[in-house]
Scaffold this active site. Structure first.
Site, PDB file in Angstrom:
ATOM      1  N   TYR A   6       0.918  -1.380  -0.086  1.00  0.00           N
ATOM      2  CA  TYR A   6       0.375   0.070   0.076  1.00  0.00           C
ATOM      3  C   TYR A   6       0.770   1.134  -0.308  1.00  0.00           C
ATOM      4  O   TYR A   6       1.872   0.952   0.244  1.00  0.00           O
ATOM      5  CB  TYR A   6      -0.887   0.094   1.264  1.00  0.00           C
ATOM      6  CG  TYR A   6      -0.328  -0.070   2.229  1.00  0.00           C
ATOM      7  CD1 TYR A   6       0.170  -0.627   3.192  1.00  0.00           C
ATOM      8  CD2 TYR A   6      -0.190   1.960   2.832  1.00  0.00           C
ATOM      9  CE1 TYR A   6       0.721  -0.589   4.394  1.00  0.00           C
ATOM     10  CE2 TYR A   6       0.368   1.565   4.441  1.00  0.00           C
ATOM     11  CZ  TYR A   6       0.678   0.546   5.079  1.00  0.00           C
ATOM     12  OH  TYR A   6       1.373   0.678   6.663  1.00  0.00           O
ATOM     13  N   CYS A   7       0.461   2.563  -0.657  1.00  0.00           N
ATOM     14  CA  CYS A   7       1.156   3.642  -0.126  1.00  0.00           C
ATOM     15  C   CYS A   7      -0.014   4.712  -0.034  1.00  0.00           C
ATOM     16  O   CYS A   7      -1.620   4.413   0.044  1.00  0.00           O
ATOM     17  CB  CYS A   7       1.528   3.561  -1.421  1.00  0.00           C
ATOM     18  SG  CYS A   7       1.219   4.282  -3.008  1.00  0.00           S
ATOM     19  N   THR A   8       0.608   5.735  -0.640  1.00  0.00           N
ATOM     20  CA  THR A   8      -0.867   7.074  -0.499  1.00  0.00           C
ATOM     21  C   THR A   8      -1.538   6.726  -1.843  1.00  0.00           C
ATOM     22  O   THR A   8      -3.304   7.310  -0.821  1.00  0.00           O
ATOM     23  CB  THR A   8      -0.700   8.532  -0.521  1.00  0.00           C
ATOM     24  OG1 THR A   8       1.244   8.514   0.433  1.00  0.00           O
ATOM     25  CG2 THR A   8      -0.952   9.343   0.062  1.00  0.00           C
TER      26      THR A   8
END
Ligand SMILES: [Zn+2]
Ligand SMILES: [Zn+2]
Length: 385
Positions: free
Chosen positions: A211-213
């Site tokens: 996951y990331c922003t």
């Protein structure tokens, strides 16, 4: 296009003017982001077209266009959302591009419109030609992502190390490297360590969730991991931003704890009330993220309210001493020093910072100043008793 006309496609006002204009405007704005890896031709011309078209819609924000695609974080009058959607869909490369609307939003996240031509939409330091960037990990929605975590998948945070400080998924692996490339290499090493002795090592690795922003980094990271031989790779579609939206819309329980770091004036948006970090200066529980107010420093740090008072919103006694000078004296001191306007450098060694603060306070008590160079041009400031 000629120099003169290109010049007009830019915003030439000061931040104060821009903020005042936003205040006067007084209409509700929506902050949203989107990106797409797509082949774009003649990005210079496209950049100018987008600027003119979006400025007319009242769009503010930061947009990168590159031969590999587009990456946009914008705010616009809520009443113009449909027009903006239509403008995007009218352009074949951007048709139906999914966008994510920010949850916690006062509509003041951007002051001007910047459309920039870049080599890449995300500076990742990876050589794209070496692997297939379109062979990405499985896109998972919030509910599925939660379910897979419960089933024991390994969660990995693909953001920059400082972005994980004030919030992250429960139990996630947080890479320590300070570049995307470094982080992904670290992740492969960590996974290999885990897979040691397993039959068919990499391919037999249990599910990996990234996951990331906003989801964009995971497109590349998941493609990289698949290229490296990991077969079971999933990614949070739309990133934390859309995860937060789905939580609200579907009443799901958040497995993300704390705040989400964002790249605009807000610095962070809260997802849950959990506080996962401590003040870098005193070690008490805090997730108040801020920049050192001394303009040549501007380092990101986690600072509690009490320390903000003690250090006058600065990272250290040294920065505090400069910050507390008269504006004129500050300007004189800054002459010849570069000011850092970026918000993306963070203090990464709180132990070291605390040691430095102790040493500086001792020196200050001893000498009355940490900047002997100041006494050459002005009297030493009096220390409060
Ligand atoms: Zn503190
Ligand atoms: Zn500082």
């Amino acid at each position: 296009m000629e120099q003169a006309s290109t010049h007009r496609l830019r915003n030439l006002h000061s931040p104060e003017q821009l903020r005042a204009r936003l205040d006067r405007e007084g209409i509700p704005r929506t902050t949203l982001s989107f990106y797409r890896y797509v082949r774009l031709r003649d990005v210079e011309a496209l950049r100018n077209e987008l600027y003119a078209e979006w400025e007319a819609l009242g769009v503010l924000g930061r947009i990168y266009v590159a031969p590999e695609g587009i990456n946009a974080q914008v705010s616009l009058p809520t009443a113009r959302l449909d027009d903006f959607r239509a403008a995007l869909d009218a352009r074949e490369p951007f048709a139906n591009v999914p966008w994510k609307i920010a949850v916690e939003d006062d509509g003041r996240s951007f002051l001007k419109l910047i459309v920039r031509v870049k080599d890449k939409i995300v500076a990742d330091g990876l050589t794209d030609d070496a692997f297939d960037v379109t062979n990405v990990g499985e896109h998972l929605d919030a509910a599925t992502f939660n379910l897979r975590i419960e089933e024991g998948a390994l969660v990995i945070d693909m953001r920059n190390n400082y972005e994980c400080l004030i919030g992250h998924f429960e139990g996630a692996y947080l890479p320590k490297a300070d570049t995307f490339r470094g982080a992904i290499e670290e992740v492969v090493e960590m996974l290999d360590e885990r897979a040691k002795g397993r039959e068919g090592a990499r391919a037999a690795e249990p599910e990996i969730l990234l996951y990331c922003t906003g989801g964009i980094r995971c497109e590349k990271a998941s493609a990289y991991l698949k290229h490296a031989g990991f077969t079971n790779v999933g990614q949070l579609h739309g990133g934390i931003i859309d995860y937060a939206r789905q939580l609200k819309a579907e009443g799901l329980k958040s497995k993300y704890l704390g705040q989400n770091f964002v790249f605009d004036e807000r610095l962070a948006e809260r997802i849950t009330d959990d506080v996962v970090s401590t003040c870098m200066q005193c070690g008490t529980k805090s997730d108040r993220i801020t920049n050192c107010h001394e303009a040549t420093c501007n380092m990101l740090l986690v600072q509690c309210e009490a320390c903000a008072t003690t250090y006058a919103d600065c990272c250290s006694p040294s920065c505090r001493e400069i910050h507390q000078l008269s504006l004129e004296a500050q300007r004189a001191w800054r002459k010849g020093r570069s000011t850092r306007s970026t918000k993306t450098k963070a203090i990464n060694d709180p132990e070291g910072l605390r040691k430095r603060i102790r040493e500086e306070e001792e020196l200050l008590a001893l000498n009355g100043t940490l900047h002997p160079e100041l006494t050459a041009v002005m009297p030493v400031p009096q220390q409060p008793q």
